[in-house]
Design a protein around this motif. Sequence first.
Motif, short mmCIF file in Angstrom:
data_model
loop_
_atom_site.label_atom_id
_atom_site.label_comp_id
_atom_site.label_asym_id
_atom_site.label_seq_id
_atom_site.Cartn_x
_atom_site.Cartn_y
_atom_site.Cartn_z
N ASP A 1 0.77 -1.22 0.07
CA ASP A 1 -0.01 0.03 -0.05
C ASP A 1 0.92 1.18 0.21
O ASP A 1 1.69 1.28 0.99
CB ASP A 1 -0.83 0.01 1.35
CG ASP A 1 -1.66 1.17 1.43
OD1 ASP A 1 -1.58 2.12 0.43
OD2 ASP A 1 -1.98 1.47 2.64
N PRO A 2 1.00 2.10 -1.19
CA PRO A 2 1.63 3.28 -1.28
C PRO A 2 1.59 4.12 0.02
O PRO A 2 2.70 4.65 0.34
CB PRO A 2 1.34 3.87 -2.37
CG PRO A 2 0.47 3.07 -3.32
CD PRO A 2 -0.04 2.01 -2.15
N ALA A 3 0.59 4.26 0.76
CA ALA A 3 0.40 5.06 1.85
C ALA A 3 1.12 4.74 3.14
O ALA A 3 1.83 5.57 3.72
CB ALA A 3 -0.99 5.54 2.15
N GLY A 4 1.15 3.36 3.12
CA GLY A 4 2.05 3.07 4.44
C GLY A 4 3.36 2.18 4.43
O GLY A 4 3.94 2.01 5.31
N GLU B 1 6.03 3.77 3.48
CA GLU B 1 7.39 4.37 4.20
C GLU B 1 7.32 4.29 5.65
O GLU B 1 8.43 3.76 6.19
CB GLU B 1 7.45 5.95 3.84
CG GLU B 1 7.61 6.07 2.56
CD GLU B 1 8.05 7.66 1.83
OE1 GLU B 1 8.65 8.00 2.81
OE2 GLU B 1 7.62 8.06 0.99
#
Lengths: 263, 325
Positions: B283-286, B288
């Motif tokens: 999931d790109p949001a999580g 990092e």
Amino acid sequence: MTTDTVPADRTVDLALARAVWQRNRDVFARLWTWLLIPNVVDVCLSMLALGLGLGASVSDFGGTGYAEFIAPGLVACSAMFSAGFECSYGTYYRMDKQRTFDAMVATPVQIEDVVLGELFYGAVRGAVSATAIAIIFGAFGLFGSWWALLLPLVAFVTAFMVAALAVTAASVSPMLETLGYWVSFGIFPMYWLSGTFYDAGELDGTLAALQQVSPAYHAVTVARDAATSSFGMHTVANVAVMLGISVLCTWSAIVLMRRRLIR
Amino acid sequence: MSSPAEIVVDARALTKRYDDDRIAVDGIDFVVRRGECLGFLGPNGAGKSTVMRMLYGFTPRTSGELTVFGMDVARNPRLIKARLGVVPQDNNLDPDNTVWQNLLIYARYFRLPRKVAIERAQVALDLFALGDRRDSEISELSGGMKRRLVMARALMGDPELVLLDEPTTGLDPQARRVVWRTLREMRRQGRTLVLTTHYLDEAERLCDRLILVDHGRVILEGRPAELIAEHAGGVVFEADLTDVAADGAPAQLPAVTTAAMASTGLDHVYESGTLTVYGAGQDPAGVEAAFARIPLPAGTTHVVRRGTLEDVFLRITGHALAEDE
């Protein structure tokens, strides 16, 4: 060994072979003084040393003076030297060091055209050198017949034949340096066995046999026939041998170049 | 949907095996469509150059099928080559002739009338900014100028398809940018391009589609951005473990690090003291935040950066693309 799907098109395209020859001609046109003068000077020195020097103590050679005797042979051999070096060292250099052939075969030009263009260039270069020398010798009255005007044609055929041998040698030479074998075991034996400097009938046994298979012997004989107007069936036979060697060696040059460059 | 563009190159199970049994090209399939720029990306010795030489009939194939413009390369080499422009890996310019003569002599091999040859040579010199070098000898040109002249020469036959084998290898950054600009110009002229490279930025900037090759095989194929998104991810975590101990980076990652990544489903490669963790499939949001939770030995430095084709290559093959750089 693997069996590759080899090109089905093995024809020669004469227009493209001409384009290859034109490339070499253009370079010759730029550098001709550098390329031509050494050839001419070499042969004139041979004539001075042998024709005038040695000739002074060789009287009445075959009914003529010694200088007149060796003149047609020197003309034919100058064609041999010129084409023999151009189409061995020159061809190898273009093929291996300058990668000129690689650049050519990335265009509609095929290896077959490259080889034929190189041979034609060798033939023209040999004919140009030989003609320059023939003019000088003619001016000194060293030819006994006006048929000597055929010498440029004889030189062209001679040079084409030797060029085909030279490209064959270049195609199997592993390095530029190994072409020294072609010079020492090809060009020079042909030169000394050509009958330029002595009456061909003087040899017997192995040397006589070697002389018969030496391409330059046939060339020198035809050149002398022209210079002395002594044509006969033997002239026809000698021309036929030269043409035969030319065809055979053109074929070997093409086959071996293809094997070397297509990989 | 528009109809699929015409196929100009069609290679099927294309194989090249040399006499010493070395396999340079190992049964590869690919097509090139009219108007696209296709790049072969791979390390040195991957078989890229061999494929290029096979396309213009210089290297005969051992097996498989290869057609260019719908014609068999082995059967119709002259007809095919009349429509090709070739930029070989080594500059084989003619050192016995000037810049201008190089172009005019080459034009003869395409049977161009002299008038057309002169016109095209002038246009090509201008396009490649060599107009003031017209009468120079080849030995007087810089490396970048020689490369541009080889490209100018390749355009003499007005080719539909241009083959470029490592067009910018050995050039300085300035000269590379000039070459890129001319490649884009060739595309604007409607030419189809096939190039090989081991430079990632070049592949990413210039190519519509990439074929990643390794050991003579196709390992991946696709658009650069899609390959990166799918196989590396928008962001990548890179940690440097070379200073964690006096004797350098550990041979293997600590078990706790490996376990933490496995539990969050993060894929990674550890090579030569560098840990690379991929955000692909996350999931790109999580992602990092997930990177930040990876336990690392003291002394480790790390960055989060954009995913690249290098990451794609490293993840798929387990080794770097250009080991010598």
